[in-house]
Design a protein around this motif. Sequence first.
Motif, PDB file in Angstrom:
ATOM      1  N   THR A 103       0.688  -1.118  -0.041  1.00  0.00           N
ATOM      2  CA  THR A 103      -0.169  -0.067   0.037  1.00  0.00           C
ATOM      3  C   THR A 103       1.090   1.262  -0.032  1.00  0.00           C
ATOM      4  O   THR A 103       1.788   1.325   0.853  1.00  0.00           O
ATOM      5  N   ASP A 121      -4.176   6.841   1.089  1.00  0.00           N
ATOM      6  CA  ASP A 121      -3.774   5.721   0.294  1.00  0.00           C
ATOM      7  C   ASP A 121      -4.048   5.768  -1.056  1.00  0.00           C
ATOM      8  O   ASP A 121      -3.611   4.863  -2.044  1.00  0.00           O
ATOM      9  N   GLN A 122      -5.048   6.956  -1.333  1.00  0.00           N
ATOM     10  CA  GLN A 122      -5.528   6.826  -2.653  1.00  0.00           C
ATOM     11  C   GLN A 122      -5.079   8.340  -3.255  1.00  0.00           C
ATOM     12  O   GLN A 122      -5.607   9.395  -2.718  1.00  0.00           O
ATOM     13  N   SER A 170      -6.222   9.817  -5.929  1.00  0.00           N
ATOM     14  CA  SER A 170      -7.470  10.570  -6.283  1.00  0.00           C
ATOM     15  C   SER A 170      -7.992  11.136  -5.143  1.00  0.00           C
ATOM     16  O   SER A 170      -8.568  12.198  -5.372  1.00  0.00           O
ATOM     17  N   HIS A 171      -7.971  10.700  -4.063  1.00  0.00           N
ATOM     18  CA  HIS A 171      -8.594  11.352  -2.768  1.00  0.00           C
ATOM     19  C   HIS A 171      -7.800  12.326  -2.596  1.00  0.00           C
ATOM     20  O   HIS A 171      -8.264  13.350  -1.816  1.00  0.00           O
TER      21      HIS A 171
END
Length: 81
Positions: free
Chosen positions: A2, A53-54, A56-57
């Motif tokens: 991750t 961990d994203q 785009s977020h």
Amino acid sequence: MTLNFSAKITVDAKDKTKAIFESVNADNEFYPENPVKTKIAFDEKLTISVETDQLSHLRANLNSTLRLIQASDDTIESVKI
């Protein structure tokens, strides 16, 4: 594996910084289910730290937060006499 993505932004709006902080931080405090770990601090300047961990977020959260800061600044400017 991750990956974690993070960003830290500092804003200095001079005499408007504390008012902007109070406006933006209120929005942040009432959204506990936010998938992005967001911390907003005030110490003469406004510091925004985000982690997720994203990717785009992270981008979406930063865009929203920066737009709120801009809207707060614009609103304060519009009511100055």
